[in-house]
Design a protein around this motif. Structure first.
Motif, short mmCIF file in Angstrom:
data_model
loop_
_atom_site.label_atom_id
_atom_site.label_comp_id
_atom_site.label_asym_id
_atom_site.label_seq_id
_atom_site.Cartn_x
_atom_site.Cartn_y
_atom_site.Cartn_z
N LEU A 13 2.94 -3.77 0.09
CA LEU A 13 1.76 -4.62 -0.05
C LEU A 13 0.53 -3.99 0.60
N LEU A 14 0.70 -3.35 1.74
CA LEU A 14 -0.41 -2.68 2.42
C LEU A 14 -0.95 -1.53 1.57
N ILE A 15 -0.06 -0.75 1.00
CA ILE A 15 -0.49 0.36 0.13
C ILE A 15 -1.21 -0.18 -1.10
N ALA A 16 -0.67 -1.24 -1.70
CA ALA A 16 -1.32 -1.83 -2.88
C ALA A 16 -2.70 -2.37 -2.51
N TYR A 17 -2.83 -2.99 -1.35
CA TYR A 17 -4.14 -3.50 -0.92
C TYR A 17 -5.13 -2.36 -0.73
N LEU A 18 -4.71 -1.28 -0.10
CA LEU A 18 -5.61 -0.16 0.14
C LEU A 18 -6.03 0.52 -1.16
N VAL A 19 -5.15 0.54 -2.14
CA VAL A 19 -5.47 1.19 -3.40
C VAL A 19 -6.36 0.31 -4.27
N PHE A 20 -6.08 -0.98 -4.33
CA PHE A 20 -6.76 -1.85 -5.27
C PHE A 20 -7.82 -2.76 -4.66
N ARG A 21 -8.12 -2.61 -3.39
CA ARG A 21 -9.08 -3.53 -2.77
C ARG A 21 -10.48 -3.33 -3.34
#
Length: 86
Positions: free
Chosen positions: A26-34
Motif C-alpha cells: 500500500l505504501l508503494i502504491a501510494y508513492l507511485v499513484f499519489r
C-alpha cells in the motif's frame, strides 16, 4: 502429516508477515499513484487551467520584462505595445 505441519514447516512466518507485506504494498502504491489533490493527474480540467493558482502573465507584462532584459529596443517596445492595445 496433518494441518499442523503448516505451522511447524517453512511457511510458519507467512501469516505473521502478511499484514506487514500489505502495508509495504500500500505504501508503494501510494508513492507511485499519489496526487496533489482530486482531479486529473496532469492538473487538467476547465477550472484548473493555471498551475498553482497563479494567473498567467499578460502580454504587456511579458513585453515589459523583455524590454527590461534588453531583448528589444524602446522603439520595438512601443510599437509592440501599440499593436497589443489595438
Amino acid at each position: 502429516m496433518g494441518p499442523q505441519h503448516f505451522w511447524y514447516g517453512g511457511w510458519w512466518g507467512f501469516p505473521m508477515m502478511m499484514p506487514i507485506l500489505m502495508l509495504v504494498i500500500l505504501l508503494i502504491a501510494y508513492l507511485v499513484f499519489r496526487r496533489g489533490g482530486y482531479g486529473p493527474p496532469c492538473g487538467g480540467g476547465a477550472g484548473n487551467y493555471y498551475s498553482h493558482g497563479r494567473e498567467p502573465e499578460s502580454a504587456v507584462e511579458i513585453l515589459k520584462k523583455r524590454y527590461a532584459r534588453g531583448e528589444i529596443t524602446k522603439d520595438e517596445f512601443n510599437q509592440m505595445k501599440k499593436d497589443l492595445e489595438d
